[in-house]
Scaffold this motif. Structure first.
Motif, mmCIF file in Angstrom:
data_model
loop_
_atom_site.group_PDB
_atom_site.id
_atom_site.type_symbol
_atom_site.label_atom_id
_atom_site.label_comp_id
_atom_site.label_asym_id
_atom_site.label_seq_id
_atom_site.Cartn_x
_atom_site.Cartn_y
_atom_site.Cartn_z
ATOM 1 N N LEU A 265 0.778 -1.115 0.057
ATOM 2 C CA LEU A 265 -0.486 -0.120 -0.172
ATOM 3 C C LEU A 265 0.836 1.145 0.191
ATOM 4 N N ILE A 266 2.557 0.774 0.482
ATOM 5 C CA ILE A 266 3.312 2.337 0.728
ATOM 6 C C ILE A 266 3.344 2.535 -0.789
ATOM 7 N N GLN A 267 3.963 1.105 -1.889
ATOM 8 C CA GLN A 267 3.747 1.308 -3.024
ATOM 9 C C GLN A 267 4.499 -0.058 -3.545
ATOM 10 N N PRO A 268 4.147 -0.469 -5.074
ATOM 11 C CA PRO A 268 4.329 -1.449 -5.543
ATOM 12 C C PRO A 268 5.712 -2.213 -4.783
ATOM 13 N N PRO B 57 -1.787 -3.162 -5.442
ATOM 14 C CA PRO B 57 -2.660 -3.433 -4.293
ATOM 15 C C PRO B 57 -4.405 -3.151 -5.766
ATOM 16 N N SER B 58 -5.086 -3.935 -5.460
ATOM 17 C CA SER B 58 -6.131 -4.266 -6.488
ATOM 18 C C SER B 58 -6.571 -3.024 -6.501
ATOM 19 N N ASP B 59 -8.217 -2.529 -7.429
ATOM 20 C CA ASP B 59 -9.677 -2.128 -6.935
ATOM 21 C C ASP B 59 -10.222 -2.372 -5.729
ATOM 22 N N LYS B 60 -10.325 -3.673 -6.173
ATOM 23 C CA LYS B 60 -11.075 -4.036 -4.796
ATOM 24 C C LYS B 60 -10.048 -4.328 -3.399
#
Length: 111
Positions: free
Chosen positions: A33-36, A79-82
């Motif tokens: 969530l911080i970065q890929p 993170p996915s859109d979900k």
């Protein structure tokens, strides 16, 4: 209902609180969530075995909370859109997980 909050995403709740590896899964999600990141980066940051990271990433990808994309010679996880659409609930579950961890530390084994 947990602590006056209703959990709508039971799937996410079960992934994070309903199985033994839930805390590791949460730590991985916090990082992406911080970065890929790729699995090697996650392994180094979290001080976990590479295969452990892959195990959790496969679960997260299968449940569509994480997207795996190939870039150059690496697979990157983001993170996915979900997951993004359920961030408020994710944070609630994460807080409940932390609360349970702290309560467990206050049990009879504490010196």
């Amino acid at each position: 209902m947990v602590d006056n909050f209703t959990i709508h995403d039971r799937e996410l709740f079960n992934l994070l609180l309903g199985r033994p590896g839930g805390k590791t899964t949460t730590n991985i999600l916090n990082e992406i969530l911080i970065q890929p990141r790729n699995a090697n980066q996650l392994s180094n940051i979290l001080h976990l075995d590479y295969k452990t990271i892959l195990y959790h990433m496969n679960i997260l990808c299968n449940h569509e909370y994480v997207i795996k994309e190939k870039f150059d010679n690496f697979y990157w996880y983001q993170p996915s859109d979900k997951l993004i659409s359920n961030l408020e609930e994710y944070n609630l579950i994460k807080n409940m997980q932390e609360s349970l961890t702290h309560k467990a530390g206050d049990g009879p084994h504490k010196i």
